[in-house]
Write an enzyme that holds these catalytic residues in place. Structure first.
Site, PDB file in Angstrom:
ATOM      1  N   ASP A 164       0.765  -1.149  -0.025  1.00 57.12           N
ATOM      2  CA  ASP A 164      -0.073  -0.065   0.132  1.00 57.12           C
ATOM      3  C   ASP A 164       0.913   1.191   0.042  1.00 57.12           C
ATOM      4  O   ASP A 164       1.921   1.369   0.716  1.00 57.12           O
ATOM      5  CB  ASP A 164      -0.974   0.236   1.233  1.00 57.12           C
ATOM      6  CG  ASP A 164      -1.954  -1.247   1.329  1.00 57.12           C
ATOM      7  OD1 ASP A 164      -1.924  -1.875   0.296  1.00 57.12           O
ATOM      8  OD2 ASP A 164      -2.840  -0.963   2.379  1.00 57.12           O
ATOM      9  N   HIS A 213       5.039  -7.292  -0.139  1.00 61.61           N
ATOM     10  CA  HIS A 213       4.658  -8.481  -0.927  1.00 61.61           C
ATOM     11  C   HIS A 213       5.838  -8.548  -2.173  1.00 61.61           C
ATOM     12  O   HIS A 213       6.322  -7.441  -2.699  1.00 61.61           O
ATOM     13  CB  HIS A 213       3.404  -8.599  -1.128  1.00 61.61           C
ATOM     14  CG  HIS A 213       2.502  -8.849   0.223  1.00 61.61           C
ATOM     15  ND1 HIS A 213       1.807  -9.782   0.500  1.00 61.61           N
ATOM     16  CD2 HIS A 213       2.347  -7.968   1.179  1.00 61.61           C
ATOM     17  CE1 HIS A 213       1.185  -9.791   1.718  1.00 61.61           C
ATOM     18  NE2 HIS A 213       1.281  -8.653   2.042  1.00 61.61           N
ATOM     19  N   SER A 263       8.048   2.946   5.381  1.00 56.63           N
ATOM     20  CA  SER A 263       8.714   3.817   4.664  1.00 56.63           C
ATOM     21  C   SER A 263       8.685   3.936   3.223  1.00 56.63           C
ATOM     22  O   SER A 263       7.764   4.383   2.804  1.00 56.63           O
ATOM     23  CB  SER A 263      10.427   3.222   5.005  1.00 56.63           C
ATOM     24  OG  SER A 263      11.363   4.210   4.459  1.00 56.63           O
TER      25      SER A 263
END
Length: 282
Positions: free
Chosen positions: A88, A145, A247
């Protein structure tokens, strides 16, 4: 305001602040843990409705920050046709890798070799390829991911600074992503050789991977690990690591392997698992 914020970062004890934040975030004292979580949720508008657990069910703030999501919260695009967003966040920059360099912001760039912490031959594999930089804000889901299927070949932990990685700092600090602490992970797969680089930032208390590793964040020396032949293989969308606060993720692909979707531009929001590129090898 942004220039003052950048100037302040130059003089702050970045690692000491991050270690202190890490000690608070790791605390399992119920009153401190739950107060930190509630204040963070309120301050950043975190959507806990998609989390698999609620406040009071996390062991620590770190456990909350790296929270897992409910099944189905992040459906995956068709990985046979597309490269997937690894996290995200929002697109910071994307484009071609030219002259061994990656665009950071207008008028600023940095080298692939610096970013990866590798030799010239490894960096040269990405010349003419494609990069994308993805910024994760505090409210985002912070597990990282796989953008494509791959088998882990090597990692490099590179110690460094801990500047903020927001838009203002990216525009004002030279070589930001190549000077901050980071972990570069290189894979081989159907889409060729590719890299996923997890970049630390101010108050980031740690970076971790789903495979066993020997590096420790906030260290003073680089750690290079060879994983070739150790069968750490992943499908597109599998979890590969996580940030304990912070980050940024930087993706690199070899030439002729992917084309970023024309609809994507800097500032666009991303959800883990959405399509971000066409697979040219599909």
């Amino acid at each position: 305001m942004s220039s003052a914020f950048i100037a302040l970062q130059h003089i702050l004890p970045q690692h000491a602040l991050s270690r202190f934040a890490g000690s608070l975030a790791a605390s399992e004292t119920p009153w401190l843990r739950d107060r930190l979580i509630r204040r963070f949720v309120a301050a950043y508008g975190v959507d806990l409705s998609e989390a698999a657990r609620g406040i009071g069910q996390f062991a620590s703030f770190n456990d909350f920050f790296t929270r897992e999501l409910k099944p189905g919260a992040r459906p995956l695009a068709d990985s046979a046709a597309f490269i997937l967003s690894p996290a995200d966040g929002a697109v910071s920059q994307l484009g071609p890798i030219t002259g061994g360099r990656i665009i950071q912001a207008k008028g600023r760039d940095y080298s692939v070799a610096e970013l990866l912490g590798c030799g010239a031959a490894e960096a040269a594999r990405f010349e003419g390829g494609r990069f994308m930089t993805i910024y994760l804000s505090p409210k985002d889901y912070h597990r990282v991911h796989m953008p494509a299927a791959g088998t882990l070949q090597a990692t490099s932990y590179i110690p460094g600074d801990l500047y903020s990685v927001n838009v203002a700092t990216a525009a004002g600090v030279d070589r930001l992503f190549a000077r901050n602490e980071r972990l570069s992970c290189r894979f081989d797969g159907p889409d060729g050789h590719f890299a996923s680089v997890m970049v630390g930032a101010m108050i980031v208390a740690g970076i971790d991977t789903v495979w066993p590793n020997t590096f420790r964040t906030h260290a003073s020396a680089p750690v290079h690990e060879d994983f070739a032949g150790k069968a750490h293989s992943f499908a597109a969308g599998d979890e590969m690591g996580r940030f304990y606060l912070g980050s940024t993720v930087v993706l690199l692909f070899e030439p002729g392997r992917v084309d970023w979707l024309d609809s994507l531009k800097p500032g666009d929001p991303l959800r883990m698992g959405q399509a971000i590129a066409q697979r040219l090898s599909a």
